[in-house]
Structures are given as structure tokens and as C-alpha cells.
Design an enzyme around this catalytic site. Sequence first.
Site, short mmCIF file in Angstrom:
data_model
loop_
_atom_site.label_atom_id
_atom_site.label_comp_id
_atom_site.label_asym_id
_atom_site.label_seq_id
_atom_site.Cartn_x
_atom_site.Cartn_y
_atom_site.Cartn_z
N ASP A 58 0.79 -1.13 0.15
CA ASP A 58 -0.12 -0.05 0.07
C ASP A 58 0.79 1.35 0.20
O ASP A 58 2.05 1.14 0.26
CB ASP A 58 -1.04 -0.06 1.18
CG ASP A 58 -1.84 -1.21 1.30
OD1 ASP A 58 -1.83 -1.83 0.35
OD2 ASP A 58 -1.96 -1.59 2.57
N TYR A 116 5.95 -10.31 6.49
CA TYR A 116 5.99 -8.91 6.79
C TYR A 116 6.45 -8.51 8.13
O TYR A 116 6.21 -9.46 9.18
CB TYR A 116 4.43 -8.47 6.64
CG TYR A 116 3.89 -8.22 5.21
CD1 TYR A 116 4.05 -6.81 4.50
CD2 TYR A 116 3.50 -9.06 4.29
CE1 TYR A 116 3.71 -6.51 3.14
CE2 TYR A 116 2.94 -8.79 3.23
CZ TYR A 116 3.08 -7.73 2.51
OH TYR A 116 2.63 -7.39 1.40
#
Length: 261
Positions: A58, A116
Site C-alpha cells: 500500500d 511482513y
Amino acid sequence: MKEAIKPTRWRCLCAYDGTEFNGWQKQPNRKAVQDKIDEALAEIFGCTIRTIGAGRTDAGVHAAGQVFHFDASWKHPEDSLLQALRVRLPVGISPRMVTAVPDRFHAHISAQGKRYRYRICPGWAMPEKDRFVHSMKGRTLQLDRMKEAASFFLGTHDFAAFAANRGHGEKEPTVRKLWRSEWRVQGGELHFITEAKGYLYKMVRSMTGAMIDVGLGRMEPSEISEILLSSKRTGRVVSAPARGLSMEKVFYRLPKLARSK
């Protein structure tokens, strides 16, 4: 007639500071990381080159180990292609490796999982780190509670309650399997590390935001399980800021930790 030379498939490992970019995927305003890479490759090869990434990040999210591939003919050493890319990309995008691979390799389809990492500074972050961590600015987090909350995400669940709508009419299955979900203390920071085959839009940030609320005493660890079971996004889940999140690694062979689960 000469037979056309088949282009080589190239695999690239890339890191970037996502602060100034609108995410990884190409955007109409051409301010995404992929836009800048495609522009650099077009300049190098004198034609449009299509890149395919392992996954999307994002706006504001970083990457230490994004992977993408493209097909192009290059008669020079691999290192010279890496250097040609580096000198044409803006500050904040850094290719780390370019390697010729078999045609069957596909950055997205061949990926077996991703890792992540979300970084939190318990106090006020130093200026050189502020773009990459979420500063708690003196608020105290109870790490034991956050670790307990993280355990509820392990395994296979419907993560609809921890996902956001991209707003483009996209619909995708919301069931995901996490084989890693843990908090660690590292270099004076709190790090949330998660690994899975794939993630939903804003899923990791939503998970982290909920666990921060658990750490602040605004929510009980067991409420994570309740929210998961609800399969509905509510105001109880607030996404953590993008700046603390980084795509750390794409797996093309599952790590031992994943196989043991």
C-alpha cells in the site's frame, strides 16, 4: 529469415522506502514504485517492458525484499543490468539483485509465501528512523498481552474482519493461513513478524492496530478471537499507520518454520 531471439526472463530483488510512493502497483498518476521501475526499463531497452511483482504494497508501506520479473534481451553481464537500473531510479528505490531465471519462474504465481514486519518505537523515534517505525510517543504497551493476542491469528481463519475494501469492486476470498504471528523485541523496538501464503488489503496493518489497542489496555486479547469469528469489519479495528510496515521477504521455498506447522 532469421529466427527471433527469445528474450531472457529476469528476476529482480528490490527494496524501497514507500514514503513518497503510492504503493507498488502502477497508478494513473504514475507515482507508484512499479511506474518508476517500468520507466527505467523502457529507457534501458528502448521499448515498453512489462514487470510483474510478487505482491502489492500500500501507499507508504516499505519493502526490503520485493521481487518482480520481466522479459527482455540483454547481451551484457547481469551486474551491468543491475547498475543500469540503479542509476535510472529515484532515491528511495534500490534494486539489490538481478538474475536470469528459467521461463517457468513467475514472481507472483511461483511465490509460496511472504514475510511482513511491523516496527514500533516505544518512545519517540530518532529522525533517521521516523519514516520506518510507528512511534508510541510515551504510551506504554503491555507486550505480554500483545503476544497473547498474536497467537489467535495463527492457523487458518476468515480474516474479513481485518481487511479493508480497495474500492475498485474487487472481491477475493478472505480465508488465509498464517504460520507465523509473533512479537519480538529487537534493537529497543517492538517488531510484529508474520508469514503467510498471502494477505488481504490492509490485513497486517489491521491486525497490528488491534494488537496495539490490546497492548494499550483498550481491548482484551481474547477479543481478537471474537472479532475473527465475526468475519465483519467494525470500528473496533483501526489500521496501524503504513510507515511501520515492510514487506521483508518473498518465499519461493517455504522456510522450515512453515513446514513444521
